[in-house]
Design an enzyme around this catalytic site. Sequence first.
Site, PDB file in Angstrom:
ATOM      1  N   TYR A   1      17.426  23.761  12.357  1.00 48.45           N
ATOM      2  CA  TYR A   1      17.293  23.917  13.812  1.00 48.45           C
ATOM      3  C   TYR A   1      17.850  25.263  14.270  1.00 48.45           C
ATOM      4  CZ  TYR A   1      15.997  19.091  13.412  1.00 48.45           C
ATOM      5  OH  TYR A   1      15.335  17.953  13.033  1.00 48.45           O
TER       6      TYR A   1
ATOM      7  N   SER B   1      19.208  16.898  11.381  1.00 43.00           N
ATOM      8  CA  SER B   1      19.821  16.875  12.706  1.00 43.00           C
ATOM      9  C   SER B   1      21.322  16.585  12.664  1.00 43.00           C
ATOM     10  CB  SER B   1      19.103  15.838  13.569  1.00 43.00           C
ATOM     11  OG  SER B   1      19.164  14.552  12.977  1.00 43.00           O
TER      12      SER B   1
ATOM     13  N   LYS C   1      13.784  11.960  -0.276  1.00 44.82           N
ATOM     14  CA  LYS C   1      14.280  11.772   1.084  1.00 44.82           C
ATOM     15  C   LYS C   1      15.157  10.529   1.105  1.00 44.82           C
ATOM     16  CE  LYS C   1      12.791  10.953   5.783  1.00 44.82           C
ATOM     17  NZ  LYS C   1      11.678  11.014   6.726  1.00 44.82           N
TER      18      LYS C   1
ATOM     19  N   LYS D   1      16.041  16.104   1.172  1.00 42.10           N
ATOM     20  CA  LYS D   1      16.502  15.890   2.535  1.00 42.10           C
ATOM     21  C   LYS D   1      17.441  14.706   2.571  1.00 42.10           C
ATOM     22  CE  LYS D   1      14.500  14.308   6.829  1.00 42.10           C
ATOM     23  NZ  LYS D   1      13.279  14.022   7.534  1.00 42.10           N
TER      24      LYS D   1
HETATM   25  C1  PBG Z   1      10.725  10.556   9.507  1.00 42.79           C
HETATM   26  C2  PBG Z   1      11.578  11.739   9.677  1.00 42.79           C
HETATM   27  C3  PBG Z   1      12.972  11.755   9.752  1.00 42.79           C
HETATM   28  C4  PBG Z   1      13.372  13.073   9.968  1.00 42.79           C
HETATM   29  C5  PBG Z   1      12.216  13.846   9.970  1.00 42.79           C
HETATM   30  N1  PBG Z   1      11.109  13.006   9.790  1.00 42.79           N
HETATM   31  C6  PBG Z   1      13.995  10.762   9.489  1.00 42.79           C
HETATM   32  C7  PBG Z   1      13.933   9.377   9.862  1.00 42.79           C
HETATM   33  O1  PBG Z   1      13.866   9.052  11.051  1.00 42.79           O
HETATM   34  O2  PBG Z   1      14.037   8.551   8.934  1.00 42.79           O
HETATM   35  C8  PBG Z   1      14.790  13.505  10.140  1.00 42.79           C
HETATM   36  C9  PBG Z   1      15.037  14.927  10.465  1.00 42.79           C
HETATM   37  C10 PBG Z   1      16.370  15.198  11.031  1.00 42.79           C
HETATM   38  O3  PBG Z   1      17.274  14.343  11.078  1.00 42.79           O
HETATM   39  O4  PBG Z   1      16.557  16.350  11.472  1.00 42.79           O
HETATM   40  N2  PBG Z   1       9.402  10.810   9.572  1.00 42.79           N
END
Ligand code: PBG
Length: 324
Positions: free
Chosen positions: A314, A275, A197, A249
Amino acid sequence: MTYPQVRPRRLRRNAAARRLVTETRLSPAELVLPLFVREGLSEPRAVPSLPGVVQHSRDSLRKAATEAVAAGVGGLMLFGVPQRRDAVGSPGTDPHGVLNVAIADVVAEVGDATVVMSDLCLDEFTDHGHCGVLAGDGTVDNDATLLRYEEMALAQATAGAHMLGLSGMMDGQVGAVRRALDATGHADVAILAYAAKYASACYGPFRDAVEATLQGDRKTYQQDPANAREALREVALDVAEGADVVMVKPALPYLDVVAAVAGAVDVPVAAYQVSGEYAMVEAAAANGWLDREAMMLETLTAIRRAGAQIVLTYWATEAARHLR
Ligand code: PBG
């Protein structure tokens, strides 16, 4: 006069020929829908930076889950947004906390018809917004955080989650949670590890959706976007600690990492179309600059082609309806 005898275009001459030889097929079963539920809402509330995505109320969450299942979506990933937060993220372990209640609601609604997953991380629940608890000097305390993750895992498993999405990027989190689950009669609860991540700028709209309070960044625990080999190390550790599925991710800017991970492990590989990836396409399409549906299907196909077997998106329900 010589003409080419090898003509790849023969296999592209019409839709039937292309369908016959396509290498990558998308199907609803491999799509996972992230869903947000916010405590204290009686109506769903739009997230402006994520057009088409809402913060759900308890009722609208159940309805969205049912619709996703009807469309054939393979899994749901639940995120909770509490009304109150504190230093240790108490609402995350409270059985009456928003996420744990939502897990029970969704499992009661859809049962085993899809895989109910829950985000296991503290960032939505802490007042400082970090993914873990803080040491006296303000840094994120890895091992103290693991203890909180173990408690969160038990709360989520007790609520009925089928698979836990460990997204905090603490060292040893998979092993700690696996041991805690196994020791408490939850050996059948699976772990989806956010193994690679990245500390990406693509999470902006998500942080709106969860009303993130974070000041600063997550660069001391999320990975440097410049590093690919390091992802293989993270993935290998998670597999060794018992991860059932590993995830990369974000997805589209990291397809090289998806491909490398898919080649390196024998557990299923997931990728999260996050997102910001979604919002970029939605914003451009709203301006008439891109064909929204074509982009949706092309990006999902590309992520699958790179080697992800499972895609969090999404668009999951919409894409699933298209593909049925
Ligand atoms: C952190 C988390 C994040 C996302 C899912 N879980 C990122 C973050 O704030 O560092 C991001 C998912 C997205 O952007 O759609 N627990």
